[in-house]
Write a protein that holds these residues in place. Structure first.
Motif, PDB file in Angstrom:
ATOM      1  N   THR A 262     -27.692 -11.895 -27.879  1.00 24.83           N
ATOM      2  CA  THR A 262     -27.915 -11.270 -26.810  1.00 24.83           C
ATOM      3  C   THR A 262     -28.143  -9.579 -26.828  1.00 24.83           C
ATOM      4  OG1 THR A 262     -25.855 -11.341 -25.963  1.00 24.83           O
ATOM      5  CG2 THR A 262     -27.586 -13.105 -25.191  1.00 24.83           C
ATOM      6  N   HIS A 263     -27.497  -8.965 -27.805  1.00 23.86           N
ATOM      7  CA  HIS A 263     -27.481  -7.339 -27.580  1.00 23.86           C
ATOM      8  C   HIS A 263     -28.888  -6.788 -27.300  1.00 23.86           C
ATOM      9  CE1 HIS A 263     -24.145  -8.681 -30.718  1.00 23.86           C
ATOM     10  NE2 HIS A 263     -23.420  -8.317 -29.589  1.00 23.86           N
ATOM     11  N   PRO A 264     -29.746  -7.326 -27.998  1.00 25.02           N
ATOM     12  CA  PRO A 264     -31.410  -6.733 -27.707  1.00 25.02           C
ATOM     13  C   PRO A 264     -32.017  -7.349 -26.369  1.00 25.02           C
ATOM     14  CG  PRO A 264     -31.050  -7.739 -29.852  1.00 25.02           C
ATOM     15  CD  PRO A 264     -30.059  -8.605 -28.949  1.00 25.02           C
ATOM     16  N   THR A 265     -31.299  -8.004 -25.608  1.00 20.99           N
ATOM     17  CA  THR A 265     -32.068  -8.441 -24.471  1.00 20.99           C
ATOM     18  C   THR A 265     -32.625  -7.466 -23.658  1.00 20.99           C
ATOM     19  OG1 THR A 265     -29.832 -10.018 -24.128  1.00 20.99           O
ATOM     20  CG2 THR A 265     -31.454 -10.012 -22.145  1.00 20.99           C
ATOM     21  N   LEU A 266     -32.434  -6.332 -23.602  1.00 16.03           N
ATOM     22  CA  LEU A 266     -33.207  -5.214 -22.701  1.00 16.03           C
ATOM     23  C   LEU A 266     -34.380  -5.003 -23.076  1.00 16.03           C
ATOM     24  CD1 LEU A 266     -30.320  -2.920 -21.835  1.00 16.03           C
ATOM     25  CD2 LEU A 266     -31.120  -4.636 -20.392  1.00 16.03           C
ATOM     26  N   ILE A 267     -34.820  -5.744 -24.219  1.00 13.90           N
ATOM     27  CA  ILE A 267     -36.404  -5.429 -24.739  1.00 13.90           C
ATOM     28  C   ILE A 267     -37.244  -6.164 -23.648  1.00 13.90           C
ATOM     29  CG2 ILE A 267     -35.746  -5.185 -27.077  1.00 13.90           C
ATOM     30  CD1 ILE A 267     -36.797  -8.061 -27.494  1.00 13.90           C
TER      31      ILE A 267
ATOM     32  N   ILE B 269     -21.500 -20.638 -29.255  1.00 13.20           N
ATOM     33  CA  ILE B 269     -21.315 -21.910 -28.369  1.00 13.20           C
ATOM     34  C   ILE B 269     -20.290 -21.520 -27.183  1.00 13.20           C
ATOM     35  CG2 ILE B 269     -20.470 -24.197 -28.474  1.00 13.20           C
ATOM     36  CD1 ILE B 269     -21.372 -24.430 -31.319  1.00 13.20           C
ATOM     37  N   LEU B 270     -19.243 -20.470 -27.457  1.00 11.20           N
ATOM     38  CA  LEU B 270     -18.423 -20.350 -26.629  1.00 11.20           C
ATOM     39  C   LEU B 270     -18.897 -19.636 -25.319  1.00 11.20           C
ATOM     40  CD1 LEU B 270     -16.029 -18.224 -28.927  1.00 11.20           C
ATOM     41  CD2 LEU B 270     -15.817 -20.815 -28.612  1.00 11.20           C
ATOM     42  N   ALA B 271     -18.868 -20.379 -24.371  1.00  9.25           N
ATOM     43  CA  ALA B 271     -19.599 -19.698 -22.834  1.00  9.25           C
ATOM     44  C   ALA B 271     -18.966 -18.449 -22.689  1.00  9.25           C
ATOM     45  CB  ALA B 271     -19.308 -20.769 -21.898  1.00  9.25           C
ATOM     46  N   GLU B 272     -17.464 -18.255 -22.837  1.00 12.33           N
ATOM     47  CA  GLU B 272     -17.243 -16.933 -22.530  1.00 12.33           C
ATOM     48  C   GLU B 272     -17.663 -15.797 -23.245  1.00 12.33           C
ATOM     49  OE1 GLU B 272     -13.964 -19.016 -25.211  1.00 12.33           O
ATOM     50  OE2 GLU B 272     -15.419 -19.640 -23.670  1.00 12.33           O
ATOM     51  N   ALA B 273     -18.198 -16.362 -24.366  1.00 10.11           N
ATOM     52  CA  ALA B 273     -18.579 -15.072 -25.382  1.00 10.11           C
ATOM     53  C   ALA B 273     -20.119 -14.816 -24.983  1.00 10.11           C
ATOM     54  CB  ALA B 273     -18.761 -15.566 -26.834  1.00 10.11           C
ATOM     55  N   LEU B 274     -20.807 -15.388 -23.980  1.00 10.57           N
ATOM     56  CA  LEU B 274     -22.133 -15.307 -23.645  1.00 10.57           C
ATOM     57  C   LEU B 274     -22.353 -13.900 -22.714  1.00 10.57           C
ATOM     58  CD1 LEU B 274     -23.596 -18.718 -22.638  1.00 10.57           C
ATOM     59  CD2 LEU B 274     -24.197 -17.377 -25.058  1.00 10.57           C
ATOM     60  N   GLU B 275     -22.922 -13.084 -23.248  1.00  6.69           N
ATOM     61  CA  GLU B 275     -22.935 -11.522 -22.584  1.00  6.69           C
ATOM     62  C   GLU B 275     -22.950 -11.531 -21.096  1.00  6.69           C
ATOM     63  OE1 GLU B 275     -23.875  -7.500 -24.563  1.00  6.69           O
ATOM     64  OE2 GLU B 275     -25.239  -8.996 -24.983  1.00  6.69           O
ATOM     65  N   LYS B 276     -22.176 -10.821 -20.565  1.00  4.61           N
ATOM     66  CA  LYS B 276     -22.600 -10.592 -18.839  1.00  4.61           C
ATOM     67  C   LYS B 276     -22.138  -9.082 -18.725  1.00  4.61           C
ATOM     68  CE  LYS B 276     -20.980 -15.178 -17.683  1.00  4.61           C
ATOM     69  NZ  LYS B 276     -20.786 -15.797 -19.225  1.00  4.61           N
TER      70      LYS B 276
ATOM     71  N   ASN C  79     -21.428 -10.551  -9.384  1.00  2.00           N
ATOM     72  CA  ASN C  79     -21.249  -9.433  -9.718  1.00  2.00           C
ATOM     73  C   ASN C  79     -21.645  -9.067 -11.171  1.00  2.00           C
ATOM     74  OD1 ASN C  79     -19.255 -10.842 -11.024  1.00  2.00           O
ATOM     75  ND2 ASN C  79     -17.482  -9.874  -9.997  1.00  2.00           N
ATOM     76  N   ASN C  80     -22.501 -10.018 -11.891  1.00  4.85           N
ATOM     77  CA  ASN C  80     -22.876  -9.586 -13.309  1.00  4.85           C
ATOM     78  C   ASN C  80     -24.421  -9.788 -13.621  1.00  4.85           C
ATOM     79  OD1 ASN C  80     -22.532 -12.200 -13.776  1.00  4.85           O
ATOM     80  ND2 ASN C  80     -20.365 -12.009 -14.471  1.00  4.85           N
ATOM     81  N   VAL C  81     -24.976  -9.262 -14.537  1.00  3.89           N
ATOM     82  CA  VAL C  81     -26.127  -9.287 -15.070  1.00  3.89           C
ATOM     83  C   VAL C  81     -25.748 -10.409 -16.349  1.00  3.89           C
ATOM     84  CG1 VAL C  81     -28.086  -8.743 -16.050  1.00  3.89           C
ATOM     85  CG2 VAL C  81     -26.999  -7.312 -14.371  1.00  3.89           C
ATOM     86  N   ARG C  82     -26.660 -11.618 -16.624  1.00  6.23           N
ATOM     87  CA  ARG C  82     -26.348 -12.523 -17.331  1.00  6.23           C
ATOM     88  C   ARG C  82     -27.432 -12.651 -18.659  1.00  6.23           C
ATOM     89  NH1 ARG C  82     -25.713 -17.276 -12.863  1.00  6.23           N
ATOM     90  NH2 ARG C  82     -23.440 -16.767 -12.205  1.00  6.23           N
ATOM     91  N   MET C  83     -27.011 -11.857 -19.777  1.00  2.00           N
ATOM     92  CA  MET C  83     -28.080 -11.641 -20.754  1.00  2.00           C
ATOM     93  C   MET C  83     -28.545 -13.057 -21.190  1.00  2.00           C
ATOM     94  SD  MET C  83     -27.986  -8.243 -20.383  1.00  2.00           S
ATOM     95  CE  MET C  83     -28.086  -7.014 -21.558  1.00  2.00           C
ATOM     96  N   ALA C  84     -27.906 -13.815 -21.752  1.00  3.32           N
ATOM     97  CA  ALA C  84     -28.509 -15.086 -22.187  1.00  3.32           C
ATOM     98  C   ALA C  84     -29.467 -15.895 -21.388  1.00  3.32           C
ATOM     99  CB  ALA C  84     -27.409 -16.159 -22.702  1.00  3.32           C
ATOM    100  N   ASN C  85     -29.144 -15.794 -20.051  1.00  2.00           N
ATOM    101  CA  ASN C  85     -30.123 -16.540 -19.120  1.00  2.00           C
ATOM    102  C   ASN C  85     -31.521 -15.980 -19.028  1.00  2.00           C
ATOM    103  OD1 ASN C  85     -27.730 -17.663 -18.790  1.00  2.00           O
ATOM    104  ND2 ASN C  85     -27.738 -17.822 -16.483  1.00  2.00           N
ATOM    105  N   ILE C  86     -31.497 -14.391 -19.202  1.00  2.00           N
ATOM    106  CA  ILE C  86     -32.500 -13.608 -19.410  1.00  2.00           C
ATOM    107  C   ILE C  86     -33.546 -13.946 -20.387  1.00  2.00           C
ATOM    108  CG2 ILE C  86     -33.772 -11.365 -19.684  1.00  2.00           C
ATOM    109  CD1 ILE C  86     -31.118 -10.354 -17.824  1.00  2.00           C
ATOM    110  N   CYS C  87     -32.653 -14.237 -21.779  1.00  2.00           N
ATOM    111  CA  CYS C  87     -33.313 -14.529 -22.832  1.00  2.00           C
ATOM    112  C   CYS C  87     -34.038 -15.712 -22.823  1.00  2.00           C
ATOM    113  CB  CYS C  87     -32.382 -14.433 -24.039  1.00  2.00           C
ATOM    114  SG  CYS C  87     -32.026 -12.572 -24.668  1.00  2.00           S
ATOM    115  N   ILE C  88     -33.350 -16.832 -22.302  1.00  2.00           N
ATOM    116  CA  ILE C  88     -33.813 -18.087 -22.226  1.00  2.00           C
ATOM    117  C   ILE C  88     -35.069 -18.191 -21.327  1.00  2.00           C
ATOM    118  CG2 ILE C  88     -33.426 -20.537 -21.782  1.00  2.00           C
ATOM    119  CD1 ILE C  88     -30.491 -19.754 -22.301  1.00  2.00           C
ATOM    120  N   TYR C  89     -34.927 -17.498 -20.311  1.00  2.00           N
ATOM    121  CA  TYR C  89     -36.180 -17.468 -19.087  1.00  2.00           C
ATOM    122  C   TYR C  89     -37.180 -16.864 -19.787  1.00  2.00           C
ATOM    123  CZ  TYR C  89     -38.662 -16.381 -14.920  1.00  2.00           C
ATOM    124  OH  TYR C  89     -39.542 -16.210 -13.957  1.00  2.00           O
TER     125      TYR C  89
END
Length: 791
Positions: free
Chosen positions: A303-308, A342-349, A396-406
């Motif tokens: 998810t690090h490059p989600t901002l593209i 797979i670790l939900a807590e590791a999905l970037e926010k 209170n957070n932006v969810r990077m993985a959700n943005i990527c999947i959408y």
């Protein structure tokens, strides 16, 4: 330019001339570094011709490209792969033999490029190698970190981190492209979609050549470095320090707000600069911006490059004047996402306050994406409680993985089990909404570095048995199965392994002063230090084995000597991981210095594990420790490197271990522990009682007692022991008994030498599937659809 590598004599003449030109030295007076630098400069200069030809071909044929965005590219020493892939290695070796130089020694004068930390970066590097070797126009995009992850030193048995200033010496493989610099804005405020008063930073690209194997294709990895911007009027010390920090180091400590801002700045930097340079290139070639998706796929690696995604929306709407729907149509046909966790807590926010302050316009765009996505969810009658979990912005957070999947047209996992867990558990709500997006691409490794380069002994053995075609197509290595009962061949496999062990023994002795036994089982666990990878489980078993050797004469008599080797870095702020390193270092001193047992058991934690160290470790291993909690390791690639070099996997059915067992046969691995289904069920039931296991197993009680006596302060390691007794989130205690039994079985198996070397050969023979060439071919067939560069 004429090829100076055409033959030995031409090269020797060019080398002598170049050494004199660069350093004003004759052959006999040159230092090791000067010898290396001269070779690197000559190779790089020669590669430029093919690099230009490759670029010309791609432009002339109007080819589609993939830009592979990754926070890390762990390249290792490039002199090695560049010489080999370009086909110059033999000529150089012959010339250097004439000079009386050792090519291996000269290669070691190059520092490992500090552009990565672990599996994510090593995978990305393998992908660049494979794509170039398959003649595909794929280009990497990342940050030119002035300092690598960190240099690890052990002081008083504890990890201490020192800067890895790898760029202090010239990096001969890069080329600065000042004229392609991009201005990047941070902060400011938005008025009528215009960003007012931002702080400008200049991103300057450095291109590093990536050499395909034997096909003259040379692509590149683009690395962005930050410099002060001429657009920024006010430049005080605080500004200059900020500019410097952005490209200073990989994964800065994010335990403070300042650290979080810095990480987000890094992510925006390489995402925005990479996207902008692609659009500029696209328009320069006279193409319509509306056709961008026909010419580029942007592969988001984790998810690090989600901002593209929002950045591409911003450019298309704010700069190219497209409407939202038209822009969105382009984005959703050009972005593909690889999930690595797979670790939900590791999905970037990201905290909204930090995000909105640093990237106000990008935040507005994500808000609009979120508004529209919620309408999609409502139209699809997604239950209200799931809508909240799936939306792009939480309380209170932006969810990077959700943005990527959408936003992506493809979402892939990196091993068969991992992808199934994503579809059925972790990302099940998204899978139900977008079933066609999800697909699997099991990771792979480049056999050019991880076998042909690091293990010439095994390479020549395979060549003698089945010819050399397998070097181009690793699936052909399967022909080795025919020799599984040939005692002469099995003896050669054993001799290969012994020679690699001797090389590792020498290196470890020089580094640590610990002398390992070449006849012992080499049991190796090398990977990032993380609780789910369970180096701690390994340590508990070693202590148990040691205590048993001390008091059980029958066990001692029947035990085959075993060397346990660890290599790992812990993130600087990861207290538990650093505690586990200290524990292993402390226990190794006790075990290695016990004259009653140290001829049977030794433990070594190698310092500053990196790609170069890995090149010694993988070929020397008998047992490959792949013992993560089932369902937690997305894939793993170390498991594949071990397998390809003839080690037997001792592991759980996790990540790509599942496919390794499927390819090699379960009889050629040592499998233990709970399955992914059992682990998932136990989390759901929420009734796990590690304390009960401890109370009922006297072995664990003795191990804990041993750990408490390692230090004068008996409570020193209590935070680790308490964690095991109370939460034990990764089921170390639950799998302990099963692991001890698996280790005993492995020790017995090794004593039946005929069976062992047959297992070893079967692992090598069935490793063909795990080539990154196969992985990249599947990415291209299913996701990218790139044409081939034909030079």
């Amino acid at each position: 330019m004429d090829n100076v590598f055409i033959n030995k004599d031409t090269f020797k003449g060019a080398y002598i001339l170049s050494l004199s030109h660069l350093f004003n030295k004759k052959i006999e007076n040159a230092t090791l570094y000067e010898k290396y630098a001269t070779l690197a400069a000559l190779v790089n200069k020669q590669l430029r011709t093919n690099y230009e030809l490759t670029n010309e071909y791609v432009v002339k044929h109007n080819m589609k490209k993939t830009i592979y965005f990754s926070m890390e590219f762990l390249m290792g020493r490039l002199i090695t792969s560049n010489l080999m892939n370009a086909g110059y290695a033999q000529v150089v070796k012959e010339a250097f033999d004439d000079f009386g130089f050792d090519l291996n020694e000269i290669e070691h004068a190059e520092s490992d490029a500090g552009l990565g930390n672990g599996g994510l970066g090593r995978l990305a590097a393998c992908f660049l190698d494979s794509a170039a070797s398959l003649s595909l126009p794929l280009y990497g995009n990342s940050i030119r970190y002035k300092k690598g992850f960190f240099v690890q030193r052990f002081e008083n048995d504890q990890q201490k981190e020192y800067p890895d200033a790898w760029l202090n010496k010239p990096f001969y493989w890069e080329e600065r492209k000042e004229d392609e610099a991009i201005q990047i804005p941070y902060f400011g405020y938005v008025k009528d979609i215009k960003l007012i008063d931002p702080v400008w930073v200049k991103a300057v690209p450095y291109d590093v050549k990536v050499v395909g194997a034997d096909n003259n294709v040379v692509t590149h990895l683009r690395l962005w470095s930050t410099e002060k911007s001429e657009w920024q009027t006010y430049q005080d010390n605080e500004y200059l320090e900020m500019v410097d920090k952005i490209s200073e180091s990989l994964y800065p400590d994010d335990s403070t707000e300042q650290g979080k801002v810095l990480r987000l700045q890094q992510q925006y930097l390489f995402s925005a600069a990479g996207i902008k340079s692609a659009i500029l290139e696209h328009k320069k070639l006279g193409r319509d911006v509306r056709d961008l998706h026909k010419f580029y796929t942007f592969q988001v690696n984790d998810t690090h490059p989600t901002l593209i995604i929002p950045e591409l929306m911003r450019i298309l709407m704010d700069e190219e004047n497209l409407g939202y729907d038209e822009a969105w149509n382009i984005v959703t046909q050009s972005v593909a996402y690889t999930n690595h966790t797979i670790l939900a807590e590791a999905l970037e926010k990201w905290n909204i306050k930090i995000f909105r302050s640093l990237l106000p316009r990008i935040y507005e765009i994500i808000q609009e994406m979120n508004r529209r996505f919620k309408i999609v969810l409502e139209e699809n009658q997604v239950p209200v409680e799931k809508v909240y979990q799936m939306q792009l912005i939480g309380a209170n957070n932006v969810r990077m993985a959700n943005i990527c999947i959408y936003a992506s047209f493809s979402v892939n996992g990196v091993a068969a089990l991992h992808t199934e867990i994503l579809k059925n558990i972790e990302l099940n709500d998204f899978y139900n909404l977008y079933p066609d997006k999800f697909n699997n691409k099991t990771n792979g490794i480049t056999h050019r570095r991880w076998l042909i380069h690091i293990n010439p002994e095994l390479t020549s053995l395979i060549n003698n048995l089945i010819g050399t075609e397998w070097q181009k197509d690793l699936s052909l290595i399967k022909k080795l199965v025919a020799f599984k009962d040939d005692q002469k061949v099995l003896d050669q496999v054993k001799a290969m392994k012994l020679s690699k062990k001797r090389q590792l023994i020498q290196k470890i002795y020089e580094d640590t002063n610990v002398r390992l036994d070449e006849n012992a089982i080499f049991d190796i666990q090398i990977k990032r230090l993380h609780e789910y990878k369970r180096q701690l489980l390994n340590a508990l078993n070693i202590i148990h084995t040691y205590l048993r050797l001390k008091k059980d004469p029958v066990f001692k008599k029947n035990f085959h000597p075993q060397n346990f080797i660890f290599g790992a870095k812990a993130a600087p702020s990861y207290i538990m991981a650093k505690g586990i390193i200290e524990l292993i270092n402390k226990m190794s001193k006790v075990i290695n210095n016990d004259v009653e047992t140290n001829h049977l058991l030794k433990v070594v934690f190698v310092e500053n594990y990196n790609v170069t160290y890995a090149e010694y470790l993988f070929p020397a291993a008998d047992l490959s420790e792949q013992i993560s909690t089932a369902s937690k390791e997305a894939s793993g690639t170390g498991n594949m490197k071990f397998m390809l070099n003839g080690a037997i996997t001792i592991g759980t059915m996790d990540g790509a271990n599942v496919e390794i067992v499927a390819e090699a046969g379960i009889e050629n691995a040592v499998i233990f522990g709970m399955s992914a289904e059992e682990v998932t069920r136990r989390y759901k039931e929420n009734g796990y009682k590690p304390r009960k296991i401890y109370d009922e197993d006297v072995r664990l009680q003795e191990i804990f007692e041993f750990i408490r006596n390692l230090t004068p302060n008996k409570t020193h390691f209590d935070f680790i022991l308490q964690n095991l007794l109370t939460s034990d989130y990764f089921f170390v205690m639950a799998d302990f008994a099963s692991y001890v039994e698996a280790q005993e079985n492995a020790n017995k198996l090794y004593q039946d030498q005929k069976s062992w070397w047959k297992m070893s050969l079967m692992n090598i023979a069935n490793a063909g599937f795990f080539s990154s060439d196969r992985t990249i071919q599947q990415y291209n067939d299913d996701i990218w659809h790139l044409d081939y560069i034909k030079l």
